[in-house]
Design a protein around this motif. Structure first.
Motif, PDB file in Angstrom:
ATOM      1  N   PRO A  36      23.472 -44.619 -27.166  1.00 46.16           N
ATOM      2  CA  PRO A  36      22.406 -45.594 -26.904  1.00 46.16           C
ATOM      3  C   PRO A  36      21.560 -45.926 -28.134  1.00 46.16           C
ATOM      4  O   PRO A  36      21.138 -47.069 -28.314  1.00 46.16           O
ATOM      5  CB  PRO A  36      21.536 -44.918 -25.835  1.00 46.16           C
ATOM      6  CG  PRO A  36      22.427 -43.944 -25.191  1.00 46.16           C
ATOM      7  CD  PRO A  36      23.370 -43.485 -26.257  1.00 46.16           C
ATOM      8  N   TYR A  37      21.339 -44.943 -29.006  1.00 48.69           N
ATOM      9  CA  TYR A  37      20.580 -45.186 -30.239  1.00 48.69           C
ATOM     10  C   TYR A  37      21.341 -46.155 -31.133  1.00 48.69           C
ATOM     11  O   TYR A  37      20.751 -47.079 -31.709  1.00 48.69           O
ATOM     12  CB  TYR A  37      20.360 -43.841 -30.943  1.00 48.69           C
ATOM     13  CG  TYR A  37      19.544 -43.922 -32.202  1.00 48.69           C
ATOM     14  CD1 TYR A  37      18.180 -44.160 -32.158  1.00 48.69           C
ATOM     15  CD2 TYR A  37      20.146 -43.760 -33.438  1.00 48.69           C
ATOM     16  CE1 TYR A  37      17.427 -44.233 -33.316  1.00 48.69           C
ATOM     17  CE2 TYR A  37      19.408 -43.831 -34.605  1.00 48.69           C
ATOM     18  CZ  TYR A  37      18.047 -44.071 -34.538  1.00 48.69           C
ATOM     19  OH  TYR A  37      17.318 -44.146 -35.687  1.00 48.69           O
ATOM     20  N   ALA A  95      21.182 -49.652 -29.610  1.00 49.34           N
ATOM     21  CA  ALA A  95      19.852 -50.245 -29.782  1.00 49.34           C
ATOM     22  C   ALA A  95      19.649 -50.725 -31.215  1.00 49.34           C
ATOM     23  O   ALA A  95      19.100 -51.804 -31.439  1.00 49.34           O
ATOM     24  CB  ALA A  95      18.776 -49.234 -29.407  1.00 49.34           C
TER      25      ALA A  95
END
Length: 52
Positions: free
Chosen positions: A29-30, A33
Protein backbone atom coordinates in the motif's frame (compact mmCIF):
# COMPACT_ATOMS: atom_id res chain seq x y z
CA UNK A 1 17.74 -35.30 13.99
CA UNK A 2 14.52 -35.32 11.96
CA UNK A 3 12.82 -33.25 14.67
CA UNK A 4 15.49 -30.58 14.19
CA UNK A 5 14.77 -30.55 10.45
CA UNK A 6 11.03 -30.19 11.01
CA UNK A 7 11.56 -27.36 13.50
CA UNK A 8 13.97 -25.62 11.13
CA UNK A 9 11.50 -25.98 8.26
CA UNK A 10 8.65 -24.53 10.35
CA UNK A 11 10.88 -21.68 11.55
CA UNK A 12 11.93 -20.69 8.02
CA UNK A 13 8.35 -21.10 6.77
CA UNK A 14 7.06 -18.93 9.60
CA UNK A 15 9.57 -16.19 8.88
CA UNK A 16 8.64 -16.26 5.18
CA UNK A 17 4.94 -16.08 6.09
CA UNK A 18 5.39 -13.04 8.34
CA UNK A 19 7.56 -11.29 5.77
CA UNK A 20 4.92 -11.80 3.08
CA UNK A 21 2.26 -10.55 5.49
CA UNK A 22 4.36 -7.44 6.19
CA UNK A 23 4.94 -6.83 2.48
CA UNK A 24 1.28 -7.19 1.58
CA UNK A 25 0.07 -5.19 4.59
CA UNK A 26 2.46 -2.26 4.65
CA UNK A 27 4.97 -2.06 1.81
CA UNK A 28 2.54 -2.69 -1.06
CA UNK A 29 0.00 0.00 0.00
CA UNK A 30 2.88 2.43 0.68
CA UNK A 31 4.33 1.78 -2.78
CA UNK A 32 0.91 2.22 -4.43
CA UNK A 33 0.28 5.47 -2.53
CA UNK A 34 3.65 6.87 -3.59
CA UNK A 35 2.87 6.00 -7.21
CA UNK A 36 -0.54 7.68 -7.01
CA UNK A 37 0.91 10.85 -5.46
CA UNK A 38 3.62 10.92 -8.14
CA UNK A 39 0.99 10.71 -10.89
CA UNK A 40 -1.16 13.44 -9.29
CA UNK A 41 1.75 15.89 -8.90
CA UNK A 42 1.89 18.37 -11.78
CA UNK A 43 4.93 18.28 -14.01
CA UNK A 44 7.36 21.20 -13.73
CA UNK A 45 9.10 21.19 -17.10
CA UNK A 46 9.76 24.90 -17.39
CA UNK A 47 11.05 25.35 -13.83
CA UNK A 48 13.52 22.50 -14.26
CA UNK A 49 14.97 24.08 -17.41
CA UNK A 50 15.32 27.48 -15.71
CA UNK A 51 17.35 26.01 -12.80
CA UNK A 52 20.11 24.65 -15.07
Amino acid sequence: MSVFGIVLFLLIGGMAFWMLLFLLGFVLPYWIALGVFEKMRPKRIFEDEAEH
